[in-house]
Design a protein around this motif. Sequence first.
Motif, PDB file in Angstrom:
ATOM      1  N   GLU A  85       0.899  -1.242   0.092  1.00  0.00           N
ATOM      2  CA  GLU A  85      -0.074  -0.008  -0.085  1.00  0.00           C
ATOM      3  C   GLU A  85       0.978   0.960   0.085  1.00  0.00           C
ATOM      4  OE1 GLU A  85      -2.690  -0.309   3.378  1.00  0.00           O
ATOM      5  OE2 GLU A  85      -3.135  -2.431   3.035  1.00  0.00           O
ATOM      6  N   VAL A  86       0.223   2.516  -0.091  1.00  0.00           N
ATOM      7  CA  VAL A  86       0.900   3.712  -0.168  1.00  0.00           C
ATOM      8  C   VAL A  86       1.713   3.883   1.117  1.00  0.00           C
ATOM      9  CG1 VAL A  86       0.740   6.047  -0.427  1.00  0.00           C
ATOM     10  CG2 VAL A  86      -0.537   4.565  -1.945  1.00  0.00           C
ATOM     11  N   ARG A  87       0.984   3.588   2.249  1.00  0.00           N
ATOM     12  CA  ARG A  87       1.842   3.807   3.483  1.00  0.00           C
ATOM     13  C   ARG A  87       2.986   2.914   3.596  1.00  0.00           C
ATOM     14  NH1 ARG A  87       0.546  -0.317   7.272  1.00  0.00           N
ATOM     15  NH2 ARG A  87      -1.139  -1.719   6.436  1.00  0.00           N
ATOM     16  N   HIS A  88       3.055   1.773   3.051  1.00  0.00           N
ATOM     17  CA  HIS A  88       4.417   1.044   2.908  1.00  0.00           C
ATOM     18  C   HIS A  88       5.423   1.792   2.050  1.00  0.00           C
ATOM     19  CE1 HIS A  88       1.308  -2.351   3.515  1.00  0.00           C
ATOM     20  NE2 HIS A  88       2.078  -2.275   4.690  1.00  0.00           N
ATOM     21  N   LEU A  89       5.143   2.088   1.190  1.00  0.00           N
ATOM     22  CA  LEU A  89       6.086   2.766   0.174  1.00  0.00           C
ATOM     23  C   LEU A  89       6.575   4.286   0.951  1.00  0.00           C
ATOM     24  CD1 LEU A  89       4.148   2.797  -3.221  1.00  0.00           C
ATOM     25  CD2 LEU A  89       5.691   1.200  -2.118  1.00  0.00           C
ATOM     26  N   ARG A  90       5.543   4.987   1.611  1.00  0.00           N
ATOM     27  CA  ARG A  90       5.966   5.922   2.443  1.00  0.00           C
ATOM     28  C   ARG A  90       6.910   5.723   3.499  1.00  0.00           C
ATOM     29  NH1 ARG A  90       1.118   7.544   3.409  1.00  0.00           N
ATOM     30  NH2 ARG A  90       0.979   8.953   1.726  1.00  0.00           N
ATOM     31  N   PRO A 130      20.955  -2.647  -3.654  1.00  0.00           N
ATOM     32  CA  PRO A 130      20.721  -2.291  -5.297  1.00  0.00           C
ATOM     33  C   PRO A 130      19.094  -2.723  -5.420  1.00  0.00           C
ATOM     34  CG  PRO A 130      22.709  -3.503  -4.838  1.00  0.00           C
ATOM     35  CD  PRO A 130      22.263  -3.147  -3.384  1.00  0.00           C
ATOM     36  N   LEU A 131      18.635  -3.601  -4.873  1.00  0.00           N
ATOM     37  CA  LEU A 131      17.239  -3.884  -5.194  1.00  0.00           C
ATOM     38  C   LEU A 131      16.530  -2.587  -4.578  1.00  0.00           C
ATOM     39  CD1 LEU A 131      15.003  -5.306  -6.561  1.00  0.00           C
ATOM     40  CD2 LEU A 131      14.760  -6.926  -4.413  1.00  0.00           C
ATOM     41  N   GLY A 132      16.907  -2.358  -3.324  1.00  0.00           N
ATOM     42  CA  GLY A 132      16.121  -1.244  -2.604  1.00  0.00           C
ATOM     43  C   GLY A 132      16.106  -0.047  -3.263  1.00  0.00           C
ATOM     44  N   HIS A 133      17.126   0.557  -3.937  1.00  0.00           N
ATOM     45  CA  HIS A 133      17.213   1.543  -4.884  1.00  0.00           C
ATOM     46  C   HIS A 133      16.216   1.567  -6.021  1.00  0.00           C
ATOM     47  CE1 HIS A 133      20.609   3.809  -3.158  1.00  0.00           C
ATOM     48  NE2 HIS A 133      21.266   2.902  -3.201  1.00  0.00           N
ATOM     49  N   ALA A 163       7.377  -9.896   1.498  1.00  0.00           N
ATOM     50  CA  ALA A 163       6.403  -9.723   0.417  1.00  0.00           C
ATOM     51  C   ALA A 163       6.821  -9.792  -0.699  1.00  0.00           C
ATOM     52  CB  ALA A 163       5.400  -8.471   0.712  1.00  0.00           C
ATOM     53  N   LEU A 164       8.098  -8.793  -1.001  1.00  0.00           N
ATOM     54  CA  LEU A 164       8.779  -8.857  -2.060  1.00  0.00           C
ATOM     55  C   LEU A 164       9.835  -9.746  -2.420  1.00  0.00           C
ATOM     56  CD1 LEU A 164       9.276  -5.038  -2.131  1.00  0.00           C
ATOM     57  CD2 LEU A 164       7.733  -6.053  -3.292  1.00  0.00           C
ATOM     58  N   GLY A 165      10.061 -10.748  -1.275  1.00  0.00           N
ATOM     59  CA  GLY A 165      11.082 -11.648  -1.462  1.00  0.00           C
ATOM     60  C   GLY A 165      12.608 -11.367  -1.506  1.00  0.00           C
ATOM     61  N   ALA A 166      12.835 -10.114  -1.067  1.00  0.00           N
ATOM     62  CA  ALA A 166      14.348  -9.546  -0.987  1.00  0.00           C
ATOM     63  C   ALA A 166      14.672  -8.523   0.076  1.00  0.00           C
ATOM     64  CB  ALA A 166      14.688  -8.996  -2.432  1.00  0.00           C
ATOM     65  N   GLU A 167      15.740  -8.498   0.499  1.00  0.00           N
ATOM     66  CA  GLU A 167      16.266  -7.516   1.450  1.00  0.00           C
ATOM     67  C   GLU A 167      16.443  -6.119   0.541  1.00  0.00           C
ATOM     68  OE1 GLU A 167      20.302  -7.266   3.222  1.00  0.00           O
ATOM     69  OE2 GLU A 167      19.019  -7.690   5.075  1.00  0.00           O
ATOM     70  N   LEU A 168      15.561  -4.855   1.294  1.00  0.00           N
ATOM     71  CA  LEU A 168      15.601  -3.777   0.630  1.00  0.00           C
ATOM     72  C   LEU A 168      16.538  -2.661   1.217  1.00  0.00           C
ATOM     73  CD1 LEU A 168      11.926  -3.122   0.194  1.00  0.00           C
ATOM     74  CD2 LEU A 168      13.565  -4.066  -1.512  1.00  0.00           C
ATOM     75  N   ARG A 222      10.116  -5.695   7.744  1.00  0.00           N
ATOM     76  CA  ARG A 222      10.223  -7.115   7.490  1.00  0.00           C
ATOM     77  C   ARG A 222       9.126  -7.811   6.731  1.00  0.00           C
ATOM     78  NH1 ARG A 222      11.407  -7.858  13.616  1.00  0.00           N
ATOM     79  NH2 ARG A 222      13.731  -7.784  13.619  1.00  0.00           N
ATOM     80  N   ARG A 223       7.815  -7.283   6.838  1.00  0.00           N
ATOM     81  CA  ARG A 223       6.804  -7.810   6.111  1.00  0.00           C
ATOM     82  C   ARG A 223       6.952  -7.345   4.641  1.00  0.00           C
ATOM     83  NH1 ARG A 223       2.156  -6.462  10.528  1.00  0.00           N
ATOM     84  NH2 ARG A 223       2.494  -8.247  11.890  1.00  0.00           N
ATOM     85  N   ILE A 224       7.338  -6.062   4.346  1.00  0.00           N
ATOM     86  CA  ILE A 224       7.573  -5.620   3.077  1.00  0.00           C
ATOM     87  C   ILE A 224       8.625  -6.384   2.371  1.00  0.00           C
ATOM     88  CG2 ILE A 224       8.210  -3.594   1.995  1.00  0.00           C
ATOM     89  CD1 ILE A 224       7.059  -1.802   3.924  1.00  0.00           C
ATOM     90  N   GLU A 225       9.546  -6.648   3.014  1.00  0.00           N
ATOM     91  CA  GLU A 225      10.563  -7.204   2.448  1.00  0.00           C
ATOM     92  C   GLU A 225      10.352  -9.054   2.162  1.00  0.00           C
ATOM     93  OE1 GLU A 225      14.863  -5.138   3.741  1.00  0.00           O
ATOM     94  OE2 GLU A 225      13.800  -6.658   5.151  1.00  0.00           O
TER      95      GLU A 225
END
Length: 319
Positions: free
Chosen positions: A4-9, A61-64, A44-49, A39-42
């Motif tokens: 959700e937008v709050r996660h991106l924020r 790099p994936l986080g960027h 859900a995306l399957g990688a460390e951000l 931790r939940r966001i990472e």
Amino acid sequence: MELEVRHLRALCAIADTGSLHKAARLLGVSQPSLTTQLRRIEHALGAELFARERTGCRPTPLGHAVLSRARPLVAQMSLLVTETRAAAARADGARLRVGSTASRALAGWLRRLRDRLPGTDITLHMDVSAGALLRALAAGRLDVAFVHEVEGCPLRVPDGLERRVLVEREPQFISMARDHPAAAAPVVELTDLAGDRWMVDPTVDGEWDGLRRVLGEAGIDPPVLHGDYHTAASLIVAGEVVAPCQPTSGPRDDMAIRPLRGDPLAVRLLLYSRPGTDDAGRAGPAYEDLAAAYREVALRTSAYRQWLLRHGSPLAQAA
């Protein structure tokens, strides 16, 4: 879990501050809560951000890559909310949403605004954090925000806000018990307070960093307590602590308020507004009324009035 937008924020806040602790404070949540959310966001995306390091958090790099997509989405959502709220305000009639950090000028400011803008729904939102008020202003939840900026600790100002300077440099005085030995003098030497406990509110943006810098430059390292200034007042009266205060504070029978020699502690008083507020004829009057209210309380406070006269301040010309 769906993003959700709050996660991106939250991701943007962690990247901008470089720290989970600072990002949590920026977002108004606890650090454990933000850590769990990351931790939940990472997961859900399957990688460390973010790479967690001793000095903070650094995007991988994936986080960027994720952040490059997230920032435009967060900005667009903020714009959508701001424009929708502005349209709703126009439809609902005249209103002025005022934000402010603590100031004795507030009562006179609001009185003048209501006299000048009859029929306008004027509301007040208080916050100890200037940064929180500026973010609310940028998001469209406020129309104007009166804040102070601690000298040496610039505020993080969202893009697009318009600024007016009310006072370029307001000295911060010191409050102490009435029977404190230093209270016998009209002006206090900072070194005379080296043996005292100091109290500062760390939730006020820049307050602790500014005090720490000034104490360090004076070559003193007194014990410092962290707490809100309502609690500080009772401890000051009891002689347990001394604390910085606004020069418009007081007077009180049970407390002495004195200027510091050389005025090492200072803030800048600022009024911010969103673009377009002047088109409605509100930001200009808000500034004029705030200036008049501030001058009134400044000249009413004896110690500050004498300081203004000694320094040839334009504010003292009304005395």
